[in-house]
Motif scaffolding. Structure first.
Motif, PDB file in Angstrom:
ATOM      1  N   THR A   1      11.346   3.307  -2.704  1.00 25.11           N
ATOM      2  CA  THR A   1       9.712   2.544  -2.712  1.00 25.11           C
ATOM      3  C   THR A   1       8.846   3.497  -3.203  1.00 25.11           C
ATOM      4  O   THR A   1       8.988   4.818  -2.975  1.00 25.11           O
ATOM      5  CB  THR A   1       9.371   2.250  -1.075  1.00 25.11           C
ATOM      6  OG1 THR A   1      10.298   1.350  -0.618  1.00 25.11           O
ATOM      7  CG2 THR A   1       7.897   1.913  -1.145  1.00 25.11           C
ATOM      8  N   VAL A   2       7.815   3.086  -4.122  1.00 22.99           N
ATOM      9  CA  VAL A   2       7.015   3.952  -4.641  1.00 22.99           C
ATOM     10  C   VAL A   2       5.565   3.627  -4.517  1.00 22.99           C
ATOM     11  O   VAL A   2       5.312   2.086  -4.460  1.00 22.99           O
ATOM     12  CB  VAL A   2       7.136   4.038  -6.299  1.00 22.99           C
ATOM     13  CG1 VAL A   2       6.107   4.857  -7.060  1.00 22.99           C
ATOM     14  CG2 VAL A   2       8.455   4.509  -6.575  1.00 22.99           C
ATOM     15  N   GLY A   3       4.649   4.305  -3.996  1.00 17.82           N
ATOM     16  CA  GLY A   3       3.467   3.695  -3.861  1.00 17.82           C
ATOM     17  C   GLY A   3       2.256   4.790  -4.265  1.00 17.82           C
ATOM     18  O   GLY A   3       2.494   5.686  -4.825  1.00 17.82           O
ATOM     19  N   ALA A   4       0.881   4.019  -4.308  1.00 19.11           N
ATOM     20  CA  ALA A   4      -0.026   4.938  -4.802  1.00 19.11           C
ATOM     21  C   ALA A   4      -1.461   4.482  -4.212  1.00 19.11           C
ATOM     22  O   ALA A   4      -1.402   3.488  -3.743  1.00 19.11           O
ATOM     23  CB  ALA A   4      -0.305   4.520  -6.384  1.00 19.11           C
ATOM     24  N   LEU A   5      -2.268   5.509  -4.070  1.00 20.60           N
ATOM     25  CA  LEU A   5      -3.538   5.449  -3.546  1.00 20.60           C
ATOM     26  C   LEU A   5      -4.452   6.295  -4.505  1.00 20.60           C
ATOM     27  O   LEU A   5      -4.104   7.419  -4.734  1.00 20.60           O
ATOM     28  CB  LEU A   5      -3.616   5.896  -2.230  1.00 20.60           C
ATOM     29  CG  LEU A   5      -5.018   5.721  -1.369  1.00 20.60           C
ATOM     30  CD1 LEU A   5      -4.854   5.402   0.059  1.00 20.60           C
ATOM     31  CD2 LEU A   5      -6.039   6.977  -1.590  1.00 20.60           C
TER      32      LEU A   5
ATOM     33  N   SER B   1       0.840  -1.351  -0.056  1.00 18.63           N
ATOM     34  CA  SER B   1      -0.187   0.084  -0.152  1.00 18.63           C
ATOM     35  C   SER B   1       0.818   1.226   0.050  1.00 18.63           C
ATOM     36  O   SER B   1       2.007   1.109  -0.010  1.00 18.63           O
ATOM     37  CB  SER B   1      -1.032  -0.242   1.263  1.00 18.63           C
ATOM     38  OG  SER B   1      -0.324   0.416   2.315  1.00 18.63           O
ATOM     39  N   LEU B   2       0.068   2.482  -0.137  1.00 18.71           N
ATOM     40  CA  LEU B   2       0.743   3.604  -0.134  1.00 18.71           C
ATOM     41  C   LEU B   2       1.802   3.705   1.265  1.00 18.71           C
ATOM     42  O   LEU B   2       2.698   4.288   1.010  1.00 18.71           O
ATOM     43  CB  LEU B   2      -0.186   4.992  -0.151  1.00 18.71           C
ATOM     44  CG  LEU B   2       0.469   6.299  -0.110  1.00 18.71           C
ATOM     45  CD1 LEU B   2       1.218   6.643  -1.651  1.00 18.71           C
ATOM     46  CD2 LEU B   2      -0.665   7.192  -0.132  1.00 18.71           C
ATOM     47  N   THR B   3       1.259   3.437   2.319  1.00 23.91           N
ATOM     48  CA  THR B   3       2.097   3.428   3.741  1.00 23.91           C
ATOM     49  C   THR B   3       3.054   2.550   3.642  1.00 23.91           C
ATOM     50  O   THR B   3       4.102   2.466   4.731  1.00 23.91           O
ATOM     51  CB  THR B   3       0.966   3.077   4.696  1.00 23.91           C
ATOM     52  OG1 THR B   3       0.691   1.565   4.526  1.00 23.91           O
ATOM     53  CG2 THR B   3      -0.224   3.874   4.928  1.00 23.91           C
ATOM     54  N   ASP B   4       3.623   1.858   2.533  1.00 23.19           N
ATOM     55  CA  ASP B   4       4.968   1.224   2.445  1.00 23.19           C
ATOM     56  C   ASP B   4       6.068   2.347   2.238  1.00 23.19           C
ATOM     57  O   ASP B   4       7.078   2.220   2.358  1.00 23.19           O
ATOM     58  CB  ASP B   4       5.000   0.330   1.475  1.00 23.19           C
ATOM     59  CG  ASP B   4       4.381  -1.225   1.482  1.00 23.19           C
ATOM     60  OD1 ASP B   4       4.236  -1.460   2.680  1.00 23.19           O
ATOM     61  OD2 ASP B   4       3.898  -1.788   0.724  1.00 23.19           O
ATOM     62  N   VAL B   5       5.586   3.579   1.793  1.00 26.67           N
ATOM     63  CA  VAL B   5       6.768   4.662   1.814  1.00 26.67           C
ATOM     64  C   VAL B   5       6.509   5.232   3.140  1.00 26.67           C
ATOM     65  O   VAL B   5       5.634   5.737   3.813  1.00 26.67           O
ATOM     66  CB  VAL B   5       5.971   5.789   0.932  1.00 26.67           C
ATOM     67  CG1 VAL B   5       6.917   6.966   0.982  1.00 26.67           C
ATOM     68  CG2 VAL B   5       5.770   5.251  -0.532  1.00 26.67           C
TER      69      VAL B   5
ATOM     70  N   SER C   1       1.979  -0.621  -4.141  1.00 27.68           N
ATOM     71  CA  SER C   1       3.466  -0.118  -3.893  1.00 27.68           C
ATOM     72  C   SER C   1       4.319  -1.217  -4.669  1.00 27.68           C
ATOM     73  O   SER C   1       4.101  -2.268  -4.983  1.00 27.68           O
ATOM     74  CB  SER C   1       3.667  -0.103  -2.538  1.00 27.68           C
ATOM     75  OG  SER C   1       3.749  -1.388  -1.890  1.00 27.68           O
ATOM     76  N   VAL C   2       5.526  -0.816  -4.825  1.00 31.08           N
ATOM     77  CA  VAL C   2       6.699  -1.521  -5.252  1.00 31.08           C
ATOM     78  C   VAL C   2       7.888  -0.907  -4.826  1.00 31.08           C
ATOM     79  O   VAL C   2       8.147   0.351  -4.393  1.00 31.08           O
ATOM     80  CB  VAL C   2       6.803  -1.354  -6.727  1.00 31.08           C
ATOM     81  CG1 VAL C   2       6.936  -0.050  -7.348  1.00 31.08           C
ATOM     82  CG2 VAL C   2       7.600  -2.397  -7.370  1.00 31.08           C
TER      83      VAL C   2
END
Length: 341
Positions: A176-180, A5-9, A168-169
């Protein structure tokens, strides 16, 4: 621990607040909400808007030529332009935490915001206000709800129920890059001809197979229900150290993720908007092969932008596949159950 998820950032937190009446019908009852993304101090932000009818707040401030660099939170909310009031509650909560631009006498939190048009789903007067924003900020954490939550409660994706999705990736560089995303598109996320996502790779990733012809026909027959007044809004974030101008390039690149999964998108009647955030926690050494005439962070920006498009595309499908029906709007699983066989 990675959550996909986005919070992996690191340092990013997400909170939802919504009202969803069990007996809501189209045009009646509560079916809307707000999603808040909180950032760690020093986070740089930018935005790219491609839709012709955006509903936004504080986006001019994010232009690289303007003065303020750091963003304290981003608000994604239902309620159309009325829903921008949710940002007031987020500002109040941030002020209580001492977050914002320090001024004589106090702080001014920087809270860019964007809205979706979901007013016809519930009652027109049932829309987020400052209390929604405050509650979403106060409850933000690392676990990110998806589907019919927060700003995704009243969202639609063509004829299907839309919702909140995230992905995320982590790149080889350690970044790290994430999106929501809040998927509220007038365009399709499903190819009417196949009943599957537009890209075959996404069908394989999510374990989907072509549904029977009669289910595809039933899906196509519901296109008369399409509303052209829709918007998909998103946040992509990275822990890389990027400038404000570089964040803008990442936001531009991330829009490709919407174009890959929604057809059509970026129309004159929607307000597709993508925010990009960079926390700066990870420093990546410049590529020594970069020509001296080019910005040293160019290869990093290219890699982060490409990853942002990929995770945003995945997040769109996560949001649609996880959505539950609201106000009679059918889900993907309900209209095309054969895709899951």
């Amino acid at each position: 621990m990675r959550t996909g998820s986005l919070t992996d950032v690191g340092g990013i937190r997400v909170g939802h607040h919504h009202r969803n009446d069990a007996d809501a019908t189209l045009g009646s009852g509560w079916a809307t909400g707000t999603t808040v993304i909180l950032t760690p101090p020093g986070t740089v932000g930018a935005v790219d808007g491609r839709g012709g009818a955006p509903g936004t707040r504080e986006t001019d401030l994010l232009d690289p030529s303007n003065s303020v660099r750091h963003v304290d939170a981003v608000v994604l909310t239902g309620g159309s332009a009325y829903g921008l009031a949710a940002a007031d509650g987020v500002m109040t909560w941030l002020e209580e935490q001492g977050r914002g631009v320090a001024m004589d006498g106090g702080v001014v939190p920087i809270v860019p915001s964007a809205v979706i048009f979901d007013l016809p789903v519930g009652g027109w007067s049932c829309r987020p206000d400052a209390r929604f924003g405050y509650s979403a900020a106060a409850t933000a954490g690392t676990e990110v709800g998806v589907g019919t939550v927060g700003a995704g409660v009243g969202a639609r994706a063509g004829v299907l129920k839309g919702g909140v999705g995230t992905a995320s990736v982590t790149l080889d560089s350690g970044v790290t890059v994430g999106a929501l995303v809040v998927v509220n598109s007038a365009g399709d996320v499903v190819d009417p001809g196949t009943g599957l996502p537009w890209l075959a790779a996404h069908a394989a990733e999510f374990g989907l197979t072509a549904p029977p012809a009669e289910q595809r026909a039933a899906y196509a027959a519901r296109h008369a229900e399409l509303s052209p007044l829709n918007t998909t809004i998103a946040v992509v974030a990275t822990d890389a150290a990027l400038s404000k101008a570089a964040c803008r390039r990442v936001a531009v690149a991330a829009q490709d993720g919407l174009a890959r999964t929604i057809n059509p998108c970026h129309t004159p009647l929607d307000g597709d908007t993508v925010f990009a955030l960079a926390t700066g926690a990870v420093e990546v050494n410049p590529d020594p092969t970069t020509p001296a005439s080019m910005t040293p962070e160019l290869p990093l920006v290219t890699a982060v932008g490409a990853a942002a498009a990929d995770v945003l595309a995945r997040a769109v499908l996560v949001g649609v596949l996880a959505a539950d029906s609201v106000a009679g709007i059918p889900t993907y699983r309900e209209l095309l159950p054969g895709a899951f066989s």
